[in-house]
Design an enzyme around this catalytic site. Structure first.
Site, PDB file in Angstrom:
ATOM      1  N   SER A  51       0.824  -1.219   0.000  1.00 30.46           N
ATOM      2  CA  SER A  51       0.000   0.000   0.000  1.00 30.46           C
ATOM      3  C   SER A  51       0.853   1.262   0.000  1.00 30.46           C
ATOM      4  O   SER A  51       0.369   2.343  -0.327  1.00 30.46           O
ATOM      5  CB  SER A  51      -0.935   0.009   1.208  1.00 30.46           C
ATOM      6  OG  SER A  51      -1.844  -1.057   1.160  1.00 30.46           O
ATOM      7  N   GLY A 229      -4.106  -1.963  -1.150  1.00 30.30           N
ATOM      8  CA  GLY A 229      -3.155  -1.653  -2.210  1.00 30.30           C
ATOM      9  C   GLY A 229      -2.884  -0.165  -2.294  1.00 30.30           C
ATOM     10  O   GLY A 229      -3.492   0.636  -1.573  1.00 30.30           O
ATOM     11  N   GLY A 231      -2.226   3.736  -4.274  1.00 29.97           N
ATOM     12  CA  GLY A 231      -2.751   4.584  -5.338  1.00 29.97           C
ATOM     13  C   GLY A 231      -4.226   4.918  -5.216  1.00 29.97           C
ATOM     14  O   GLY A 231      -4.889   4.622  -4.217  1.00 29.97           O
ATOM     15  N   CYS A 257      -9.425  -1.774   2.919  1.00 28.52           N
ATOM     16  CA  CYS A 257      -8.690  -0.586   2.455  1.00 28.52           C
ATOM     17  C   CYS A 257      -9.005  -0.227   0.999  1.00 28.52           C
ATOM     18  O   CYS A 257     -10.082   0.268   0.720  1.00 28.52           O
ATOM     19  CB  CYS A 257      -7.193  -0.775   2.704  1.00 28.52           C
ATOM     20  SG  CYS A 257      -6.440   0.669   3.468  1.00 28.52           S
ATOM     21  N   LEU A 258      -8.089  -0.485   0.067  1.00 34.64           N
ATOM     22  CA  LEU A 258      -8.366  -0.187  -1.347  1.00 34.64           C
ATOM     23  C   LEU A 258      -9.567  -1.005  -1.818  1.00 34.64           C
ATOM     24  O   LEU A 258     -10.405  -0.525  -2.590  1.00 34.64           O
ATOM     25  CB  LEU A 258      -7.135  -0.479  -2.212  1.00 34.64           C
ATOM     26  CG  LEU A 258      -7.199  -0.059  -3.687  1.00 34.64           C
ATOM     27  CD1 LEU A 258      -7.410   1.436  -3.857  1.00 34.64           C
ATOM     28  CD2 LEU A 258      -5.919  -0.476  -4.420  1.00 34.64           C
ATOM     29  N   GLN A 261     -12.675   0.742  -0.817  1.00 33.47           N
ATOM     30  CA  GLN A 261     -12.953   1.874  -1.699  1.00 33.47           C
ATOM     31  C   GLN A 261     -13.520   1.408  -3.040  1.00 33.47           C
ATOM     32  O   GLN A 261     -14.422   2.042  -3.605  1.00 33.47           O
ATOM     33  CB  GLN A 261     -11.670   2.681  -1.903  1.00 33.47           C
ATOM     34  CG  GLN A 261     -11.143   3.323  -0.630  1.00 33.47           C
ATOM     35  CD  GLN A 261      -9.668   3.677  -0.708  1.00 33.47           C
ATOM     36  OE1 GLN A 261      -9.068   3.682  -1.775  1.00 33.47           O
ATOM     37  NE2 GLN A 261      -9.059   3.962   0.444  1.00 33.47           N
ATOM     38  N   ASN A 299      -3.603   2.638   6.981  1.00 34.09           N
ATOM     39  CA  ASN A 299      -2.664   3.086   5.959  1.00 34.09           C
ATOM     40  C   ASN A 299      -3.417   3.414   4.685  1.00 34.09           C
ATOM     41  O   ASN A 299      -3.634   2.559   3.845  1.00 34.09           O
ATOM     42  CB  ASN A 299      -1.616   2.000   5.683  1.00 34.09           C
ATOM     43  CG  ASN A 299      -0.798   2.312   4.453  1.00 34.09           C
ATOM     44  OD1 ASN A 299      -0.750   3.456   4.011  1.00 34.09           O
ATOM     45  ND2 ASN A 299      -0.173   1.309   3.877  1.00 34.09           N
ATOM     46  N   GLY A 301      -4.516   6.954   1.900  1.00 39.34           N
ATOM     47  CA  GLY A 301      -4.519   8.369   1.553  1.00 39.34           C
ATOM     48  C   GLY A 301      -5.790   8.792   0.838  1.00 39.34           C
ATOM     49  O   GLY A 301      -5.947   9.944   0.461  1.00 39.34           O
ATOM     50  N   PHE A 302      -6.703   7.822   0.633  1.00 38.00           N
ATOM     51  CA  PHE A 302      -8.003   8.088   0.012  1.00 38.00           C
ATOM     52  C   PHE A 302      -9.093   7.594   0.955  1.00 38.00           C
ATOM     53  O   PHE A 302      -8.850   6.722   1.794  1.00 38.00           O
ATOM     54  CB  PHE A 302      -8.107   7.379  -1.345  1.00 38.00           C
ATOM     55  CG  PHE A 302      -7.214   7.959  -2.404  1.00 38.00           C
ATOM     56  CD1 PHE A 302      -7.697   8.870  -3.331  1.00 38.00           C
ATOM     57  CD2 PHE A 302      -5.873   7.601  -2.465  1.00 38.00           C
ATOM     58  CE1 PHE A 302      -6.858   9.417  -4.295  1.00 38.00           C
ATOM     59  CE2 PHE A 302      -5.026   8.134  -3.424  1.00 38.00           C
ATOM     60  CZ  PHE A 302      -5.528   9.052  -4.349  1.00 38.00           C
ATOM     61  N   HIS A 343      -6.823  -2.005   8.780  1.00 41.90           N
ATOM     62  CA  HIS A 343      -6.168  -3.301   8.585  1.00 41.90           C
ATOM     63  C   HIS A 343      -6.383  -4.244   9.773  1.00 41.90           C
ATOM     64  O   HIS A 343      -5.607  -4.231  10.725  1.00 41.90           O
ATOM     65  CB  HIS A 343      -4.670  -3.095   8.340  1.00 41.90           C
ATOM     66  CG  HIS A 343      -4.364  -2.582   6.975  1.00 41.90           C
ATOM     67  ND1 HIS A 343      -4.242  -3.406   5.887  1.00 41.90           N
ATOM     68  CD2 HIS A 343      -4.199  -1.325   6.508  1.00 41.90           C
ATOM     69  CE1 HIS A 343      -3.990  -2.684   4.803  1.00 41.90           C
ATOM     70  NE2 HIS A 343      -3.968  -1.415   5.163  1.00 41.90           N
ATOM     71  N   GLU A 345      -5.793  -7.330   9.988  1.00 36.60           N
ATOM     72  CA  GLU A 345      -4.735  -8.333  10.152  1.00 36.60           C
ATOM     73  C   GLU A 345      -3.648  -7.841  11.099  1.00 36.60           C
ATOM     74  O   GLU A 345      -2.877  -8.634  11.650  1.00 36.60           O
ATOM     75  CB  GLU A 345      -4.132  -8.729   8.804  1.00 36.60           C
ATOM     76  CG  GLU A 345      -3.178  -7.741   8.191  1.00 36.60           C
ATOM     77  CD  GLU A 345      -3.860  -6.531   7.577  1.00 36.60           C
ATOM     78  OE1 GLU A 345      -3.151  -5.582   7.196  1.00 36.60           O
ATOM     79  OE2 GLU A 345      -5.109  -6.517   7.477  1.00 36.60           O
TER      80      GLU A 345
END
Length: 369
Positions: A51, A229, A231, A257-258, A261, A299, A301-302, A343, A345
């Site tokens: 990530s 992940g 980006g 996370c990603l 989203q 973790n 940024g979006f 996260h 985990e």
């Protein structure tokens, strides 16, 4: 190992601000979006987390390298950060089960690092001015030249990075005789997620980021997983389409996370780039279903647009980040689907949220009945 006198080095931010420090001995320059992590331990897990691909990491903990490295404490097969900024870099390490020192680990992978930086001032600056592109330079390149090169570095907003870290070929994880089969879409998956699923009697087939729903379905899984992940999630049209098709067939789906989203985007809820994101192992989250608080590892940024989510007839918010009231989790009302922005985990970090993996297994069991 390097023991010579440290050479001067700089960190140049996109807005022209310069922070001075020393090179740990690996010469060169590296570019990426500068961000900070507030974790007090687990630096190796941070450095190998997919990530963080494309990012220059600032560690708020004062000492880095003091307990060395261990091959068991990785989240992927290589260092994923673009560079490291720290206060004190330790060339010596003292831990019985460490296998080598951090300098040698960095040198093998040519990871550029600047130490002796006033990281408290730097983190305060990023908090006030937001995440931005930066360059670490340890080779004496002029500031004017660095500014030109930095101007050419792509912005994280709109940047698709999952393809840079995803597996190229499908692979299996866990015991083939396990009770449950999971198809996982690798957008930058952490190894500890796979370990947590395998520990719960799952046999996982991990697919590349651009796999189709039909390919993932051909494994005949009991459930589907969309990974974390790096980006911007917005350009991941293929993954969004996979999520829509999983939901259309109402198969058990869990996203982290990603992946969380991507599920939001698949439901027509937008995402946005945060001012400086959430990164650390001490973020407070409230579970709105149970009323309990969780200390979480984060973790990203979006984030998912909260107002749009609240208006969506099929989605409901299950978790809120208590620092800024952003969406930390959601579920679908009429589909077997839930996701979180953090996260569970938790490697490193607290284990408050590991119940989410159990919840996924319970969802799979209920779908079989």
């Amino acid at each position: 190992m390097q023991h010579t006198t440290k050479q001067s080095a700089i960190l140049l931010l996109a807005d022209g601000t310069i922070f001075h420090g020393k090179s740990i001995g690996i010469t060169g320059k590296t570019f990426g979006e500068v961000c900070f992590n507030t974790g007090t331990t687990g630096y190796q897990e941070i450095f190998t987390d997919p990530s963080y691909f494309g990012q220059i990491m600032v560690t708020t903990n004062a000492h880095i390298g003091n307990y060395g490295v261990n091959t068991e404490e990785v989240e992927s097969d290589r260092i994923m950060i673009s560079g490291l900024v720290c206060k004190n870099f330790s060339m010596v390490h003292s831990r019985p089960d460490s296998e080598s020192n951090l300098y040698d680990y960095f040198e093998k992978q040519n990871l550029i690092c600047i130490s002796d930086v006033d990281t408290r001032a730097l983190v305060s600056y990023i908090r006030d001015n937001g995440a931005q592109n930066a360059v670490i330079c340890t080779d004496g390149t002029s500031v004017e030249e660095l500014k030109k090169l930095l101007a050419e570095t792509p912005d994280m907003n709109g940047l698709e990075l999952a393809s840079k870290v995803s597996t190229k070929e499908s692979y299996f994880f866990g015991e083939e005789t396990a009770t449950y089969k999971i198809s996982a879409l690798d957008l930058g998956i952490k190894k500890n997620i796979l370990r947590n699923l395998a520990k719960r009697d799952c046999y996982i087939k991990v697919f590349p980021y651009d796999a189709t729903f039909e390919e993932m379905k051909s494994f005949n899984p009991d459930g589907f997983f969309l990974s974390n992940g790096p980006g911007d999630p917005d350009p991941l049209f293929g993954a969004q389409d996979v999520a829509r098709q999983i939901l259309a067939e109402n198969k058990p789906l869990f996203g982290i996370c990603l992946g969380h989203q991507v599920i939001a985007l698949a439901n027509g809820v937008s995402t946005y780039k945060m001012f400086n994101g959430h990164r650390g192992i001490n973020h407070p989250v409230k579970n709105l279903v149970t009323g309990k608080g969780e200390i979480t590892s984060q973790n990203h940024g979006f984030a998912v647009n909260k107002e749009e989510l609240e208006k969506h007839p099929e989605l409901e918010i299950t978790h809120l980040h208590l620092n800024d009231d952003t969406v930390a989790g959601m579920r679908m009302k009429s589909k077997n689907c839930f996701s979180v922005q953090y996260h569970p985990e938790a490697s490193p970090g607290p284990h408050d949220s590991s119940y989410l993996f159990d919840q996924f297994i319970e969802n799979i069991k209920s779908s079989k009945n």
